[in-house]
Structures are given as C-alpha cells and as structure tokens.
Design a protein around this motif. Structure first.
Motif, PDB file in Angstrom:
ATOM      1  N   PHE A  56      22.842  12.063  44.588  1.00 29.22           N
ATOM      2  CA  PHE A  56      21.474  11.703  44.236  1.00 29.22           C
ATOM      3  C   PHE A  56      20.790  12.921  43.633  1.00 29.22           C
ATOM      4  O   PHE A  56      21.244  14.059  43.784  1.00 29.22           O
ATOM      5  CB  PHE A  56      20.692  11.203  45.459  1.00 29.22           C
ATOM      6  CG  PHE A  56      20.350  12.274  46.456  1.00 29.22           C
ATOM      7  CD1 PHE A  56      19.113  12.899  46.431  1.00 29.22           C
ATOM      8  CD2 PHE A  56      21.264  12.658  47.424  1.00 29.22           C
ATOM      9  CE1 PHE A  56      18.796  13.885  47.362  1.00 29.22           C
ATOM     10  CE2 PHE A  56      20.961  13.641  48.344  1.00 29.22           C
ATOM     11  CZ  PHE A  56      19.731  14.259  48.317  1.00 29.22           C
ATOM     12  N   TYR A  57      19.708  12.645  42.934  1.00 33.31           N
ATOM     13  CA  TYR A  57      18.900  13.712  42.352  1.00 33.31           C
ATOM     14  C   TYR A  57      17.458  13.444  42.719  1.00 33.31           C
ATOM     15  O   TYR A  57      16.897  12.397  42.380  1.00 33.31           O
ATOM     16  CB  TYR A  57      19.064  13.747  40.830  1.00 33.31           C
ATOM     17  CG  TYR A  57      18.142  14.724  40.151  1.00 33.31           C
ATOM     18  CD1 TYR A  57      18.373  16.092  40.216  1.00 33.31           C
ATOM     19  CD2 TYR A  57      17.012  14.277  39.476  1.00 33.31           C
ATOM     20  CE1 TYR A  57      17.513  16.987  39.616  1.00 33.31           C
ATOM     21  CE2 TYR A  57      16.146  15.168  38.868  1.00 33.31           C
ATOM     22  CZ  TYR A  57      16.404  16.519  38.947  1.00 33.31           C
ATOM     23  OH  TYR A  57      15.555  17.415  38.355  1.00 33.31           O
ATOM     24  N   ALA A  58      16.856  14.391  43.453  1.00 31.15           N
ATOM     25  CA  ALA A  58      15.451  14.252  43.834  1.00 31.15           C
ATOM     26  C   ALA A  58      14.590  14.714  42.671  1.00 31.15           C
ATOM     27  O   ALA A  58      14.702  15.849  42.206  1.00 31.15           O
ATOM     28  CB  ALA A  58      15.153  15.069  45.082  1.00 31.15           C
ATOM     29  N   TYR A  64      17.092  18.114  49.437  1.00 27.47           N
ATOM     30  CA  TYR A  64      17.162  17.306  50.650  1.00 27.47           C
ATOM     31  C   TYR A  64      18.610  17.265  51.106  1.00 27.47           C
ATOM     32  O   TYR A  64      19.540  17.288  50.295  1.00 27.47           O
ATOM     33  CB  TYR A  64      16.634  15.893  50.404  1.00 27.47           C
ATOM     34  CG  TYR A  64      15.172  15.875  50.005  1.00 27.47           C
ATOM     35  CD1 TYR A  64      14.169  15.916  50.960  1.00 27.47           C
ATOM     36  CD2 TYR A  64      14.804  15.826  48.664  1.00 27.47           C
ATOM     37  CE1 TYR A  64      12.828  15.905  50.599  1.00 27.47           C
ATOM     38  CE2 TYR A  64      13.467  15.818  48.287  1.00 27.47           C
ATOM     39  CZ  TYR A  64      12.483  15.855  49.265  1.00 27.47           C
ATOM     40  OH  TYR A  64      11.161  15.843  48.899  1.00 27.47           O
ATOM     41  N   LEU A  67      20.465  11.534  50.940  1.00 28.80           N
ATOM     42  CA  LEU A  67      19.663  10.538  50.238  1.00 28.80           C
ATOM     43  C   LEU A  67      18.649   9.912  51.191  1.00 28.80           C
ATOM     44  O   LEU A  67      17.500   9.694  50.821  1.00 28.80           O
ATOM     45  CB  LEU A  67      20.573   9.459  49.636  1.00 28.80           C
ATOM     46  CG  LEU A  67      19.895   8.303  48.920  1.00 28.80           C
ATOM     47  CD1 LEU A  67      19.075   8.800  47.743  1.00 28.80           C
ATOM     48  CD2 LEU A  67      20.921   7.288  48.464  1.00 28.80           C
ATOM     49  N   ALA A  70      15.693  12.259  51.624  1.00 30.38           N
ATOM     50  CA  ALA A  70      14.817  12.247  50.451  1.00 30.38           C
ATOM     51  C   ALA A  70      13.990  10.967  50.402  1.00 30.38           C
ATOM     52  O   ALA A  70      12.796  11.003  50.096  1.00 30.38           O
ATOM     53  CB  ALA A  70      15.645  12.389  49.179  1.00 30.38           C
ATOM     54  N   THR A  71      14.598   9.872  50.754  1.00 31.64           N
ATOM     55  CA  THR A  71      13.888   8.596  50.755  1.00 31.64           C
ATOM     56  C   THR A  71      12.814   8.572  51.832  1.00 31.64           C
ATOM     57  O   THR A  71      11.698   8.093  51.595  1.00 31.64           O
ATOM     58  CB  THR A  71      14.884   7.435  50.979  1.00 31.64           C
ATOM     59  OG1 THR A  71      15.915   7.509  49.993  1.00 31.64           O
ATOM     60  CG2 THR A  71      14.205   6.095  50.867  1.00 31.64           C
ATOM     61  N   VAL A  77      13.893   9.388  43.727  1.00 29.97           N
ATOM     62  CA  VAL A  77      15.267   9.863  43.557  1.00 29.97           C
ATOM     63  C   VAL A  77      16.031   8.968  42.587  1.00 29.97           C
ATOM     64  O   VAL A  77      15.760   7.775  42.460  1.00 29.97           O
ATOM     65  CB  VAL A  77      16.035   9.883  44.897  1.00 29.97           C
ATOM     66  CG1 VAL A  77      15.444  10.895  45.846  1.00 29.97           C
ATOM     67  CG2 VAL A  77      16.074   8.517  45.535  1.00 29.97           C
TER      68      VAL A  77
END
Length: 141
Positions: A56-58, A64, A67, A70-71, A77
């Motif tokens: 994933f990419y924030a 983070y 994922l 971050a969520t 994301v």
C-alpha cells in the motif's frame, strides 16, 4: 403488475440466472481462499517473502506499519496489494469459466452428433427392377 412480476419470475431464464448468481457467490469465496491461502504464499516463496496484500501507499506522506494501521488512522491509501489480488482472482475465475464453457460446448457437440440421423446408403435396384431389366435385355436380343 403482480401478475407480470409472477410471469417474469416463473420464466426459466430468471431461475437459471438466480442459481448462477448464488453459485457464483459461493465460487468467489472459494477463489478468494485459493488466491489468499494457496497462490499468494507460493508467489511469496518465489519472490522472497513478498506479501501482495500488504502493499500500500499512504498518500498523506506518513509511514504506517500496515494497511490496517493506515486505514484506522484515516489516511488515504492506494491499496496496491488488494488490487493485485483482485486481478489474480479475476484471472482465475475467468480461466475456470473458460474451462466450464469449453466443457459445456463439448457436451453440446456430442449431443448434436448423437442426434444427427445416420446417412442412409442409397438403395440399389429392387429385385423386381433387376428382373424387368433382364427381361427387357432378352427381348432386344
């Protein structure tokens, strides 16, 4: 209006479609498990332990741990791993559907071959026709 709805539901195509949707939903769960539990670990083995689901990419610029983290933080994301998983799921489902359609077409072709009437060989002259021909030939001589 109720009568029209009842007639619509009573058609065979609607029931076939409903069964297809139910089976498709169950099939999706199987494919998701196949990809997540069997294919991804094999791919990770060959790629040195890379897990697609964790990619994933924030977009807020912070780092983070996962994922989920971050969520939970509310960061926007790009869940690249989930997208890769969706592509793998699609390819597997498409391949299985292709195999099913191919199998159904073979069954239909076999059924059509059985239904085709066997070509009857042209009949030769009957015994009476042969005798009449011989009689006519003897009369000419």
């Amino acid at each position: 209006m109720f009568q029209e709805f009842r007639n619509f539901v009573a058609k065979g195509n609607v029931m076939d479609m409903a069964v297809g949707i139910i089976v498709g939903a169950a099939f999706t769960a199987i494919v998701t498990s196949l990809v997540g539990d069997i294919i991804n670990p094999v791919i990770a083995l060959f790629t040195g332990g890379i897990d697609f689901s964790g990619w994933f990419y924030a977009m807020d610029g912070n780092d983070y741990a996962s994922l989920d983290a971050a969520t939970e933080a509310g960061a926007p994301v790009f869940a690249i791993g989930k997208f890769v998983m969706a592509i793998i799921n699609f390819l597997i489902i498409a391949f299985v559907v292709f195999l099913l359609v191919k199998m159904v077409n073979r069954i239909k072709e076999a059924a059509e071959k059985e239904e085709e009437p066997v070509a009857v060989a042209p009949k030769g002259p009957t015994e009476l026709e042969v005798l009449l021909e011989i009689r006519d030939a003897l009369k000419r001589d």
